[in-house]
Design an enzyme around this catalytic site. Structure first.
Site: not given
Ligand code: G1P
Ligand code: ZN
Length: 545
Positions: A281, A279, A498, A378, A365-367, A115-116, A283-284, A346, A17, A128
Site C-alpha cells: 500500500d 510495500d 518478533r 508513513k 518504525e523499525e519495520s 499492506s505487505h 507506506d513502507r 508499535t 495494529t 481501516k
Molecule cells: C507491523 C509492524 C509495525 C507497523 C504495522 C503496520 O505490525 O511491526 O511497525 O506499524 O505492521 O504496517 P506488527 O505485525 O508488528 O503488529
Molecule cells: Zn503498508
C-alpha cells in the site's frame, strides 16, 4: 433505493495494529465486509449524521479491492454521506489517501489494504478507517468500532449499480456524489512542495541512477509519475511498476528476503546509486545504497540528521517519534539537535496526536516505515525523495553518509528476528512465561550484563492522556543493549513472534562489523531467555531483518 439488511455479529473482528486484516475468503463471505463498514460508520457517526460530509475511498489494488470499493460506496450513500472521493481504478496508496483526506477536508477515509501481506484469492485483505487528520483511527475509536461489530444487527446499503471506477469525473449514487479522481495528482503536488524538484532533476540529469522496486503493488503509478516523468530518471528506473491483484505472486514486503533481487543488484558490480522499494500500500520503504543496506532505524536517524537540507524541513524539526522497538539511533540525533524524541507503541496511529500537536516532525518504525507531518501515515515514496534530496545536496554516496553518521553519533547495531505462523497458544504461553520471568530480572546479571529495566512497555499519550498497556516486553541492559519481544498485531495466520535486538557501539573502529555477528551473544541470550526453540520447535527465525 436505500435498504436496510438484517445481519448478525461475526466473532473476532477486532482491528489490529493497522485495521482489520483477514484472508480474502473470510472478507468476501457473507456479511463480513458490510458488517465492518457499518460498524465503522456507527462508531464514528457525528450527532448531525454524515450530511455534507466527504468520505475518501481507495486501496492498494489487491484482489477484491474493486468489489469492496463498490460495497463501501453503496453503504456510504445509504448512510447519508454527501460525497465520496475515490481513486481511479480504486487505487490510492495509503499515504496518498491520507493526503487526499487532508487536502479535500474530508470526514475521513476507508483504506483497503493488507499492506505487505500477500494478495490474490488465497491471500489477505484488509480495511481501516482514517479520520479527518488523515491518520489511522486512535485506539479508543478502533475499540468503539470493535464494540459495534459485536452488537450489529443491520447494515444500510442501496441497490444501485456499480460505479465506473475507470472514468475520472462525477457520478451519482442515490443522493450522493461520487468523484473518481486522479490517484496520483494531489500526492505529486504535495511532494513538489516538500522537495527541491529542480535539484533532483539535475541529479538525475548528471547520471545518478535509482532503482525503485514497486513490487507490483500500489506505488508503481506514483513512482513512475514522480521519478521518471517529473524528475527525468531513466526509463526502467521503476521496476515491477504495474499494480497486480496478486502482486505477481510475491509478498509486497520490502525486506531483505522479499526484495532480494533489489538487494543483489545493489550489492553487485554495476549497482545503481540508490536502491529502494515500497510495500503493498506504499507506506513502507527499503533503502539500499551501493553496497550498503540502511536499516530502517538508521534511516530514520540519518533522515532526521539531514532533513534541513530539504526545503520542507529547512527551519529544522520540532521533534522525532519512534516506536519502542525501533533502535535508539534517532534518540542520539534528537539529543544533538536539542529536540525531544518520543517512544511510542508499535503502529502508526500513536504518532498522530504528536504530529497534530506539532510536537514532532519526523516519525519512524523499525519495520520500514518513515514519515513526517506532511500526511498522517508513513510514506514510502516520500522517504525515497528525502534521501534523494539529501544525496543531491551532499553530493556523497549513501555509504559515505552512513559512515559519517556512525562516526559522529555512534552505531546502533540492530536486528529483528521474526518467527512466523507459530501456534497461537504456544506464542501466548511463551509471552506469559517471559512476562513472569521479567519480574525479577531488574538489577540482576544475565550473561555478564546488568539488567537496568525489564518491563512490559506501556505508553501514556502526552497529548490526550490515554494509556496503552502491554505493548511489548523489553529488557534494557545497563550498557545500552536491549532485547524486545512482542507478538505481531497484523498477521493473519497463527501468531508471529518478533524479537528485536540492539547494541550501541561508540567506537568507530568497530563500526564495520556484520550485524548478526555484532549481535551474536545477545541473539543467543534472547533465544534462550524466551525458550523459543524448546517451545516452538523452530530452530531459526523465518525472517531476519
Ligand atoms: C507491523 C509492524 C509495525 C507497523 C504495522 C503496520 O505490525 O511491526 O511497525 O506499524 O505492521 O504496517 P506488527 O505485525 O508488528 O503488529
Ligand atoms: Zn503498508
Amino acid at each position: 433505493m436505500n435498504k436496510t439488511v438484517a445481519t448478525i455479529p461475526i466473532a473476532g473482528m477486532k482491528p489490529g495494529t493497522s485495521g482489520l486484516r483477514k484472508k480474502v475468503v473470510e472478507f468476501a463471505s457473507g456479511h463480513y465486509l458490510p458488517n465492518f463498514v457499518q460498524a465503522v460508520f456507527d462508531a464514528v457517526k457525528p450527532e448531525a449524521g454524515f450530511a455534507g460530509q466527504t468520505l475518501v475511498v481507495g486501496g492498494d489494488g489487491r484482489y477484491y479491492n474493486r468489489e469492496a470499493i463498490q460495497t463501501v460506496i453503496r453503504m456510504a450513500a445509504a448512510n447519508g454521506f454527501a460525497r465520496v472521493l475515490v481513486g481511479q481504478d480504486g487505487i490510492l496508496s495509503t499515504p496518498a489517501a491520507s493526503c487526499v483526506i487532508r487536502q479535500h477536508v474530508a470526514f475521513g477515509g476507508l483504506i483497503l489494504s493488507a499492506s505487505h501481506n500477500p494478495g490474490g484469492p488465497d491471500g489477505d485483505f484488509g480495511i481501516k478507517f482514517n479520520g479527518a487528520n488523515g491518520g489511522p483511527a486512535a485506539e479508543k475509536i478502533t475499540d468503539a468500532i470493535y464494540a459495534c461489530t459485536e452488537k450489529i444487527n443491520r447494515f444500510l446499503t442501496t441497490d444501485t449499480p456499480d460505479v465506473d471506477l475507470g472514468r475520472i469525473g462525477v457520478q451519482q449514487v442515490e443522493g450522493m456524489r461520487v468523484e473518481v479522481i486522479d490517484a496520483v495528482a494531489d500526492y505529486v503536488a504535495l511532494m513538489r512542495k516538500l522537495f527541491d524538484f529542480p535539484a533532483l532533476t539535475r541529479l538525475f540529469a548528471s547520471g545518478f541512477r535509482l532503482s525503485f522496486d514497486a513490487m507490483h503493488a500500489v506505488t508503481g503509478p506514483y513512482a513512475h509519475a514522480i521519478f521518471e516523468l517529473e524528475l527525468g530518471a531513466a526509463p526502467g528506473t521503476v521496476r515491477n511498476g504495474v499494480p497486480l491483484p496478486d502482486f505477481g505472486g510475491h509478498h509486497p514486503d520490502p525486506n531483505l528476503v522479499h526484495a532480494k533481487e533489489l538487494l543483489d543488484r545493489m550489492m553487485g558490480p554495476d549497482a545503481p546509486d540508490l536502491g529502494a522499494a515500497s510495500d503493498g500500500d506504499g507506506d513502507r520503504n527499503l533503502i539500499i545504497g551501493r553496497g550498503i543496506f540502511i536499516s530502517p532505524s538508521d534511516s530514520l536517524a540519518m533522515l532526521a540528521a539531514n532533513a534541513h537540507l530539504a526545503p520542507a524541513y529547512r527551519q529544522g524539526i520540532a521533534g522525532i517519534a519512534r516506536s519502542m522497538p525501533t533502535s535508539g539511533a534517532a534518540d542520539r540525533v534528537a539529543q544533538a539537535l536539542g529536540v525531544p524524541c518520543f517512544e511510542t507503541p508499535t503502529g502508526w496511529k500513536f504518532f498522530g496526536n504528536l504530529l497534530d500537536a506539532g510536537k514532532v516532525t519526523l516519525c519512524g518504525e523499525e519495520s520500514a516505515g518513515t514519515g513526517s507531518d506532511h500526511v498522517r501515515e508513513k510514506d514510502g515514496v516520500w522517504a525515497v525523495l528525502l534521501w534523494l534530496n539529501i544525496l543531491a545536496v551532499r553530493q556523497q554516496s549513501v555509504k559515505q553518509i552512513a559512515h559519517e553518521h556512525w562516526a559522529h553519533f555512534g552505531r546502533n547495531y540492530y536486528t529483528r528476528h521474526d518467527y512466523e505462523d507459530i501456534d497461537s497458544s504456544v506464542a501466548k504461553d511463551l509471552m506469559q512465561a517471559l512476562a513472569l520471568r521479567m519480574r525479577d530480572l531488574t538489577g540482576h546479571e544475565l550473561e555478564g550484563r546488568l539488567v537496568a529495566t525489564a518491563d512490559d512497555f506501556s505508553y501514556l499519550d502526552p497529548v490526550d492522556g490515554s494509556l496503552s498497556k502491554n505493548q511489548g516486553l523489553r529488557i534494557v541492559f545497563e550498557d545500552g543493549c536491549r532485547i524486545v519481544y512482542r507478538l505481531s498485531g497484523t498477521g493473519t495466520s497463527g501468531a508471529t513472534l518478533r524479537v528485536y535486538i540492539e547494541r550501541f557501539e561508540g567506537n568507530p573502529t568497530r563500526h564495520g562489523m556484520e550485524t548478526q555477528a555484532a549481535l551474536a551473544d545477545l541473539i543467543l541470550l534472547a533465544e534462550s531467555l524466551a525458550g523459543i526453540r524448546v517451545r516452538t520447535g523452530r530452530l531459526a527465525p523465518s525472517v531476519i531483518t
